[in-house]
Scaffold this motif. Structure first.
Motif, PDB file in Angstrom:
ATOM      1  N   LYS A   1      41.436  38.469 -23.719  1.00 33.85           N
ATOM      2  CA  LYS A   1      41.514  38.546 -22.211  1.00 33.85           C
ATOM      3  C   LYS A   1      42.821  38.232 -21.690  1.00 33.85           C
ATOM      4  O   LYS A   1      43.231  39.036 -20.552  1.00 33.85           O
ATOM      5  N   VAL A   2      43.841  37.647 -22.309  1.00 37.44           N
ATOM      6  CA  VAL A   2      45.273  37.286 -21.803  1.00 37.44           C
ATOM      7  C   VAL A   2      45.782  38.563 -22.175  1.00 37.44           C
ATOM      8  O   VAL A   2      47.200  38.642 -21.932  1.00 37.44           O
ATOM      9  N   GLY A   3      45.464  39.440 -23.415  1.00 41.79           N
ATOM     10  CA  GLY A   3      46.430  40.601 -23.858  1.00 41.79           C
ATOM     11  C   GLY A   3      47.111  40.319 -24.880  1.00 41.79           C
ATOM     12  O   GLY A   3      48.016  41.202 -25.139  1.00 41.79           O
ATOM     13  N   TRP A   4      47.061  39.242 -25.644  1.00 41.37           N
ATOM     14  CA  TRP A   4      47.970  39.092 -26.655  1.00 41.37           C
ATOM     15  C   TRP A   4      47.353  39.376 -28.076  1.00 41.37           C
ATOM     16  O   TRP A   4      48.162  39.278 -29.059  1.00 41.37           O
ATOM     17  N   VAL A   5      46.100  39.726 -27.940  1.00 38.25           N
ATOM     18  CA  VAL A   5      45.388  40.184 -29.194  1.00 38.25           C
ATOM     19  C   VAL A   5      44.139  41.093 -28.897  1.00 38.25           C
ATOM     20  O   VAL A   5      43.852  40.994 -27.992  1.00 38.25           O
ATOM     21  N   ARG A   6      44.241  42.115 -29.838  1.00 41.29           N
ATOM     22  CA  ARG A   6      42.956  43.126 -29.813  1.00 41.29           C
ATOM     23  C   ARG A   6      42.371  43.109 -30.959  1.00 41.29           C
ATOM     24  O   ARG A   6      42.832  42.722 -32.082  1.00 41.29           O
ATOM     25  N   ARG A   7      41.044  43.684 -30.918  1.00 48.06           N
ATOM     26  CA  ARG A   7      40.274  43.601 -32.131  1.00 48.06           C
ATOM     27  C   ARG A   7      39.999  45.197 -32.279  1.00 48.06           C
ATOM     28  O   ARG A   7      39.623  45.647 -31.450  1.00 48.06           O
ATOM     29  N   GLU A   8      39.755  45.300 -33.665  1.00 48.98           N
ATOM     30  CA  GLU A   8      39.321  46.698 -33.873  1.00 48.98           C
ATOM     31  C   GLU A   8      38.116  46.580 -35.091  1.00 48.98           C
ATOM     32  O   GLU A   8      38.319  45.558 -35.654  1.00 48.98           O
ATOM     33  N   GLY A   9      37.137  47.365 -35.216  1.00 53.15           N
ATOM     34  CA  GLY A   9      36.274  47.604 -36.375  1.00 53.15           C
ATOM     35  C   GLY A   9      36.922  48.014 -37.514  1.00 53.15           C
ATOM     36  O   GLY A   9      37.910  48.779 -37.278  1.00 53.15           O
ATOM     37  N   ILE A  10      36.091  47.950 -38.666  1.00 52.72           N
ATOM     38  CA  ILE A  10      36.825  48.449 -39.695  1.00 52.72           C
ATOM     39  C   ILE A  10      35.780  49.520 -40.202  1.00 52.72           C
ATOM     40  O   ILE A  10      34.622  49.225 -40.462  1.00 52.72           O
ATOM     41  N   GLU A  11      36.142  50.655 -40.678  1.00 53.84           N
ATOM     42  CA  GLU A  11      35.403  51.867 -40.840  1.00 53.84           C
ATOM     43  C   GLU A  11      34.753  51.698 -42.192  1.00 53.84           C
ATOM     44  O   GLU A  11      33.483  52.042 -41.983  1.00 53.84           O
ATOM     45  N   SER A  12      35.173  51.178 -43.222  1.00 48.64           N
ATOM     46  CA  SER A  12      34.405  50.860 -44.308  1.00 48.64           C
ATOM     47  C   SER A  12      33.660  49.685 -44.281  1.00 48.64           C
ATOM     48  O   SER A  12      32.894  49.505 -45.230  1.00 48.64           O
ATOM     49  N   ASP A  13      33.725  48.700 -43.168  1.00 45.92           N
ATOM     50  CA  ASP A  13      32.698  47.768 -43.372  1.00 45.92           C
ATOM     51  C   ASP A  13      32.307  47.573 -41.863  1.00 45.92           C
ATOM     52  O   ASP A  13      32.868  47.128 -41.022  1.00 45.92           O
ATOM     53  N   ARG A  14      30.996  48.169 -41.455  1.00 43.51           N
ATOM     54  CA  ARG A  14      30.524  48.188 -40.090  1.00 43.51           C
ATOM     55  C   ARG A  14      30.534  46.847 -39.415  1.00 43.51           C
ATOM     56  O   ARG A  14      30.733  46.764 -38.377  1.00 43.51           O
ATOM     57  N   ARG A  15      30.276  45.770 -40.198  1.00 41.94           N
ATOM     58  CA  ARG A  15      30.305  44.585 -39.614  1.00 41.94           C
ATOM     59  C   ARG A  15      31.698  43.779 -39.558  1.00 41.94           C
ATOM     60  O   ARG A  15      31.755  42.695 -38.784  1.00 41.94           O
ATOM     61  N   GLY A  16      32.644  44.358 -40.304  1.00 44.16           N
ATOM     62  CA  GLY A  16      34.095  43.756 -40.531  1.00 44.16           C
ATOM     63  C   GLY A  16      34.787  44.046 -38.935  1.00 44.16           C
ATOM     64  O   GLY A  16      34.699  45.207 -38.649  1.00 44.16           O
ATOM     65  N   GLN A  17      35.826  43.007 -38.667  1.00 45.65           N
ATOM     66  CA  GLN A  17      36.624  43.483 -37.686  1.00 45.65           C
ATOM     67  C   GLN A  17      37.907  42.907 -38.205  1.00 45.65           C
ATOM     68  O   GLN A  17      38.076  41.792 -38.837  1.00 45.65           O
ATOM     69  N   VAL A  18      39.096  43.292 -37.352  1.00 48.68           N
ATOM     70  CA  VAL A  18      40.468  42.865 -37.543  1.00 48.68           C
ATOM     71  C   VAL A  18      40.861  42.515 -36.342  1.00 48.68           C
ATOM     72  O   VAL A  18      40.595  43.024 -35.246  1.00 48.68           O
ATOM     73  N   ALA A  19      41.612  41.486 -36.468  1.00 51.09           N
ATOM     74  CA  ALA A  19      42.393  40.858 -35.125  1.00 51.09           C
ATOM     75  C   ALA A  19      43.903  41.551 -35.236  1.00 51.09           C
ATOM     76  O   ALA A  19      44.469  41.273 -36.304  1.00 51.09           O
ATOM     77  N   ILE A  20      44.365  42.044 -34.003  1.00 48.10           N
ATOM     78  CA  ILE A  20      45.779  42.542 -34.296  1.00 48.10           C
ATOM     79  C   ILE A  20      46.564  41.844 -33.118  1.00 48.10           C
ATOM     80  O   ILE A  20      45.989  41.806 -32.020  1.00 48.10           O
TER      81      ILE A  20
END
Length: 168
Positions: free
Chosen positions: A83-102
Motif C-alpha cells: 500500500k505504501v509502495g515499498w513492496v509488490r507481489r507477483e504470482g509464480i507461473e510454475s506454482d499457481r498458489r505461490g507468490q513472490v514479494a519484490i
C-alpha cells in the motif's frame, strides 16, 4: 507427572536479565523505527530480507521463514508494504498458489534512508556495551537458542550480504 525442573538462582538471574535486555533493546529499536521511519521493526526486517535476496525477490514462504513469522502475519505486513509502495507481489507461473514479494525502488530508498538511524540505535543499544569477545559469545548463544527453540536459525538465511542496510 514429573517434577518441574526449577531454575536455580543463577539460571533465574540469567533468565530475568535476558528478558530485561530483550525488552529494553526491542523497545528502543521499535521506538526509533516508528519515530524516524513510520514503520515497525517487522517491516524493516522484511525490506532488509528482500534487499539481500537475489533480484530483490523472495517467495512468500521463504520470506516467512527468514523473518521467523507466520504466513498470515507476513501476508498482512506485505499488504501494508504494498500500500505504501515499498513492496509488490507477483504470482509464480510454475506454482499457481505461490507468490513472490519484490522490493521496489521506493522500498530500497526507504531502506537506504532508514538504515543509518537504525544501525546507530542497534549499535548504541547492543554493541557499544560489549567487547569483541562478548559479541562472539552473543552470536554463539543466540544462534544456539534459535536452533534449539525452533530450529529456524539458518546462517545462510541470516548471513548479511556485505556492508549495507543490515542489521535487520
Amino acid at each position: 507427572m514429573a517434577e518441574p525442573r526449577w531454575l536455580d538462582d543463577q539460571e533465574q538471574r540469567a533468565w530475568r536479565a535476558f528478558i530485561a535486555a530483550q525488552r529494553v533493546v526491542n523497545g528502543r529499536i521499535e521506538q526509533q523505527l516508528q519515530r524516524d521511519a513510520g514503520m515497525p521493526h517487522t517491516y524493516f526486517e522484511i525490506l532488509v530480507r528482500l534487499a539481500d535476496a537475489d533480484d530483490g525477490r523472495l517467495r512468500m514462504s521463504e520470506l516467512a521463514v527468514s523473518t521467523l513469522g507466520s504466513r498470515s502475519r507476513l501476508s498482512h505486513a506485505v499488504n501494508r508494504l504494498e500500500k505504501v509502495g515499498w513492496v509488490r507481489r507477483e504470482g509464480i507461473e510454475s506454482d499457481r498458489r505461490g507468490q513472490v514479494a519484490i522490493i521496489t525502488e521506493e522500498g530500497r530508498q526507504k531502506l537506504k534512508d532508514t538504515a543509518p538511524g537504525h544501525v546507530e540505535t542497534v549499535r548504541q543499544a547492543v554493541f557499544d556495551a560489549l567487547s569483541g569477545e562478548q559479541v562472539e559469545q552473543l552470536l554463539d548463544i543466540c544462534a544456539a537458542l534459535a536452533r534449539h527453540s525452533g530450529g529456524t536459525y539458518d546462517s545462510a538465511v541470516w548471513e548479511p550480504k556485505g556492508a549495507g542496510p543490515s542489521p535487520a
